[in-house]
Design an enzyme around this catalytic site. Structure first.
Site, PDB file in Angstrom:
ATOM      1  N   LYS A   1      -8.584   2.210   5.999  1.00  0.00           N
ATOM      2  CA  LYS A   1      -7.702   3.272   5.719  1.00  0.00           C
ATOM      3  C   LYS A   1      -8.290   4.581   5.535  1.00  0.00           C
ATOM      4  CE  LYS A   1      -4.271   0.174   2.957  1.00  0.00           C
ATOM      5  NZ  LYS A   1      -3.761  -0.340   1.839  1.00  0.00           N
TER       6      LYS A   1
ATOM      7  N   SER B   1       0.917  -1.269  -0.168  1.00  0.00           N
ATOM      8  CA  SER B   1       0.182  -0.038   0.061  1.00  0.00           C
ATOM      9  C   SER B   1       0.841   1.102  -0.119  1.00  0.00           C
ATOM     10  CB  SER B   1      -0.769  -0.188   1.357  1.00  0.00           C
ATOM     11  OG  SER B   1      -1.701  -1.149   1.164  1.00  0.00           O
TER      12      SER B   1
END
Length: 808
Positions: free
Chosen positions: A720, A677
């Site tokens: 997130k 990520s």
């Protein structure tokens, strides 16, 4: 032939009984009309007409409720009993048929045709009489309900009509059959009809006899065993030995009979009981067999609870216990709807995946409450032994059933809600693989005959509603994952946490600490500050701990007499909880060169990740620190290669890569970090450091990068984005291919954030970097013009960079 005589007589209606001519019987008379009829008969010539009611339950019969054919009888005796009842002894004289009802009050008075029987014996009548006597003798012999002396009396009767009436009076026939015989005035027809009825009764009696013989044989076997056991008890008593074991055996036998075990299990239990009774009392195996029988009898083989299939009530209960979690609640209501339509349905296998403290376990308890089922929970964290699931074989010392069978015993019901907690934390070693043993439990096609090594009999788990929980989906073994329905519970927004605290956590802690609303008050704004400055989590466990801490300190002040009511406000919160542990607001206070904010997924939810890059004179060496995993190191190398390949477009001089060393660092170096990520975040930080352009402090980003600059999708978008929201970030950059995941983000969070969807690294740089700053060693680029932004923006390769004055 019969002659007819007309007579007017009082009528006595009979209930459930019929009187034949030549029959002597006692009658109890209690109804007012019937008493009046008896008294009228006694005043005159003691003769009365007896006719049977069609329905015995009728208390006040009319003309249509009484048969027309009855018996003229003489009252022999009369006795008045207490309570107004009269007992009379009557003798039947002759048949009679009602012509008309003369009076209805105060008693029935009827005109009847009385038949006097005149017979002529012929061969047909003689044959019928002999047949009837033969059948009656056989009936008396088989039924044993009529004294044998009655046969002698019947054989000596010469009149055929009287013979028929006497035989009919001794048979236990229905009123309808007796009435049909009474209505047969012709003697030959009467005998023929009675022969048919007696023949039918003989068949019934013969069938009863056969059934009795069969039952008697079974009873004889049982009685024989009973007598033998009683003899053994008597012998033991004479010898002074205790018969506790015999009593124990009888007790177990009774329990087995009452337990409603499946046939196979019952046979196994009785076989083990026979073994137990034959063993010496001090044999070591006796305790093993007794323990095994106790387990068999303790399991709920047939006992279950009835589901409450009220969808509205279930929805109310789920909303009471949990705030939010709409997807989970919807799935439970769907299950209830199907159960209401399809009675036979295998229990679903639900798997709640999410960070700690989001309510996975308590949700299982709420489901059980909504369904009115028993609830049982076992934790699989750290389970390594296959026997924990399937049990040990009885040959081992200290053998016991596995946790599944133990849980069913605890539930006491064959259809509980069974929660398997922490299914992702199982492991395996030389003792076996428990996850493989769970396949039989969680596979709807197999769990109707689950086999436990200890029980050694198939147990039906198909009615159980299994719920599993996990923090990480990829740690669940693939075969198990294939059999479960995954429901992700990502975490709570700030507003959801506030509501959960006010509705559930605060009342619960106030009650547990012996307080009430008149003693302590914590405002909504105070709760909000606790969430922002004293916790940083996806769930609400730390929030509950902080609320508990506030309640403890309030209780201390009240008990010490310092205050009668404690108010915790935003202003005095630090007096209770100390200085704030976290800084609420934007991830960085100001724009900086070489510092980019990334978004990471962890076991406890989403989190922000600061990535720092600095350059210094050297020979072009790339240094990576921060305890990075292999995937993250590869992302850093790919980011470095991409920035270097785009040096000309970014305005970076090529000799920079030979004259300067580059150091990439991810703070909190003691914590292991891995995953794709952070690819675009590292690229932004590298580009910032090498171009000397500042990174926007209010922007966070996530996405993988390729060598050619493509931005690839990642997972955990909701977690997130919630982490970015908690950190106070205003703009979040996401891969274009993650557009589908935006639907999972709560609407109130989407309204407060600007979500930018990108497909290439060039687009990320245009959004994340500020205007250029000139340096002789680094790039020289022109400042970009402005572009307008909406809530969700798709940035294309040719779009212009935003001006900081137009950013929200």
């Amino acid at each position: 032939m019969s002659s007819i005589e007309k007579r007017v007589l009082p009528l006595l209606p009979l209930r459930g009984i019929l009187v034949f001519p030549f029959m002597v019987i006692h009658l109890d008379v209690g109804r007012e009309k019937s008493v009046q009829a008896i008294e009228e008969a006694m005043i005159k010539d003691r003769v009365i007409f007896l006719a049977t009611q069609k329905e015995a339950q009728t208390d006040d019969p009319g003309e249509d409720d009484i048969y027309n054919v009855g018996t003229v009888a003489e009252v022999k005796q009369l006795l008045k009993l207490p309570g107004g009842t009269i007992r009379v002894l009557v003798e039947g004289i002759a048949r009679a048929k009602i012509n008309q009802y003369i009076d209805h009050e105060p008693y029935f008075s009827v005109e009847v045709d009385q038949y006097s029987e005149e017979y002529e014996k012929n061969s047909q009548v003689e044959a019928l009489m002999r047949n009837l006597i033969s059948q009656f003798e056989q009936y008396v012999k088989l039924s044993k309900k009529i004294p044998p002396e009655t046969v002698v009396t019947v054989v000596n009767i010469e009149e055929p009509g009287r013979l028929a009436d006497i035989v009919a009076s001794h048979l236990a026939l229905r009123i309808e059959d007796k009435q049909s015989i009474l209505e047969a005035v012709d003697i030959a027809k009467r005998l023929e009809k009675l022969c048919g009825i007696v023949s039918r009764e003989l068949e019934i009696v013969e069938l009863e006899r056969k059934i009795n013989v069969r039952v008697r044989k079974q009873m004889e076997k049982t009685q024989k065993e009973y007598y033998l056991r009683e003899q053994i008890k008597a012998i033991q008593k004479e010898l002074g030995e205790k018969d506790d074991r015999m009593a124990e055996g009888e007790e177990l036998r009774d329990k087995i009979a009452k337990a409603k075990l499946p046939r196979e299990v019952e046979e196994k239990a009785l076989k083990e009981l026979d073994r137990l009774e034959k063993m010496p009392p001090m044999a070591a195996e006796a305790a093993v067999v007794r323990n095994y029988l106790d387990w068999l009898l303790a399991l709920p083989w047939a006992k279950g609870t009835r589901d409450r299939l009220d969808i509205n009530m279930a929805e109310t209960i789920l909303n009471e216990d949990h705030y939010g979690l709409e997807i989970v609640k919807e799935r439970i209501l769907e299950y209830l709807a199907i159960r209401k339509l399809a009675k036979k349905m295998k229990g679903p296998i639900l798997c709640f995946v999410g960070p700690p403290g989001v309510g996975k376990t308590s949700l299982g308890r709420s489901i059980a409450r909504a369904l009115e089922r028993k609830f049982v929970r076992i934790s699989l964290g750290g389970v390594r032994d296959e026997a924990e699931i399937r049990g040990h074989r009885r040959t081992y010392v200290g053998a016991m059933p596995g946790r599944i069978i133990q849980g069913m015993k605890t539930a006491g019901s064959k259809n509980p809600v069974f929660l398997l907690d922490e299914i992702d934390k199982m492991s395996m070693d030389f003792r076996g693989d428990p996850s493989s043993a769970l396949l039989e439990v969680l596979d709807p096609e197999q769990n109707n005959s689950f086999s436990d090594h200890y029980i050694e009999a198939p147990y039906d788990l198909s009615n159980v509603m299994f719920i599993t929980t996990a923090n990480i989906q990829h740690n669940i073994p693939r075969p198990l994952l294939d059999r479960m329905e995954i429901i992700n519970i990502s975490g709570y927004t700030e507003e959801e946490k506030v509501q959960i605290a006010l509705r559930h956590l605060l009342p619960k802690q106030v009650k547990e600490h012996g307080l009430n609303n008149n003693m302590v008050h914590i405002s909504e704004n105070t709760i909000r500050r606790v969430i922002r400055e004293y916790t940083r989590e996806s769930g609400v466990r730390n929030l509950e701990r902080n609320i508990a801490s506030l309640c403890r300190k309030a209780a201390k002040q009240i008990v010490a007499g310092k205050a009668k009511k404690v108010k915790v406000t935003v202003q005095n919160l630090e007096q209770f909880l100390g200085k704030p542990k976290y800084r609420f607001g934007i991830a960085e206070k100001e724009d900086q060169v070489g510092v980019a904010t990334g978004l990471a997924w962890t076991e406890v939810g989403g989190d922000t990740l600061a990535i720092e890059v600095t350059t210094y004179k050297g020979n072009g060496k790339l240094t990576l620190t921060g305890k990075l995993g292999d995937v993250m190191k590869e992302s850093a190398q790919a980011s470095y290669s991409y920035v270097r390949s785009r040096a000309a477009e970014l305005g970076i001089k090529h000799d920079v890569f030979e004259k300067y060393d580059i150091h990439v660092h991810v703070p909190e170096g003691a914590i292991p970090k891995d995953g794709p990520s952070a690819g675009i975040t590292m690229a932004v930080a590298l580009a910032s450091a090498l171009t000397n352009r500042r990174v926007r402090h209010d922007v966070a980003m996530t996405g993988e990068i390729t060598l050619r600059g493509r931005v690839l999708p990642i997972g955990g978008v909701k977690e997130k984005v919630l982490a970015a929201h908690r950190a106070g970030v205003k703009t979040v950059i996401l891969p274009m291919d993650n557009r589908k995941d935006i639907e999972e983000i709560p609407n109130n969070v989407q309204k407060q954030l600007e979500l930018v969807l990108v497909d290439h690294m060039d687009e990320v740089l245009k959004v994340a970097l500020r205007e250029a700053k000139f340096s002789p060693e680094t790039a020289q680029v022109e400042p970009p013009p402005a572009v307008a932004y909406s809530n969700v923006v798709e940035v294309e390769g040719g779009s212009e960079l935003p001006n900081e004055n137009n950013l929200s």
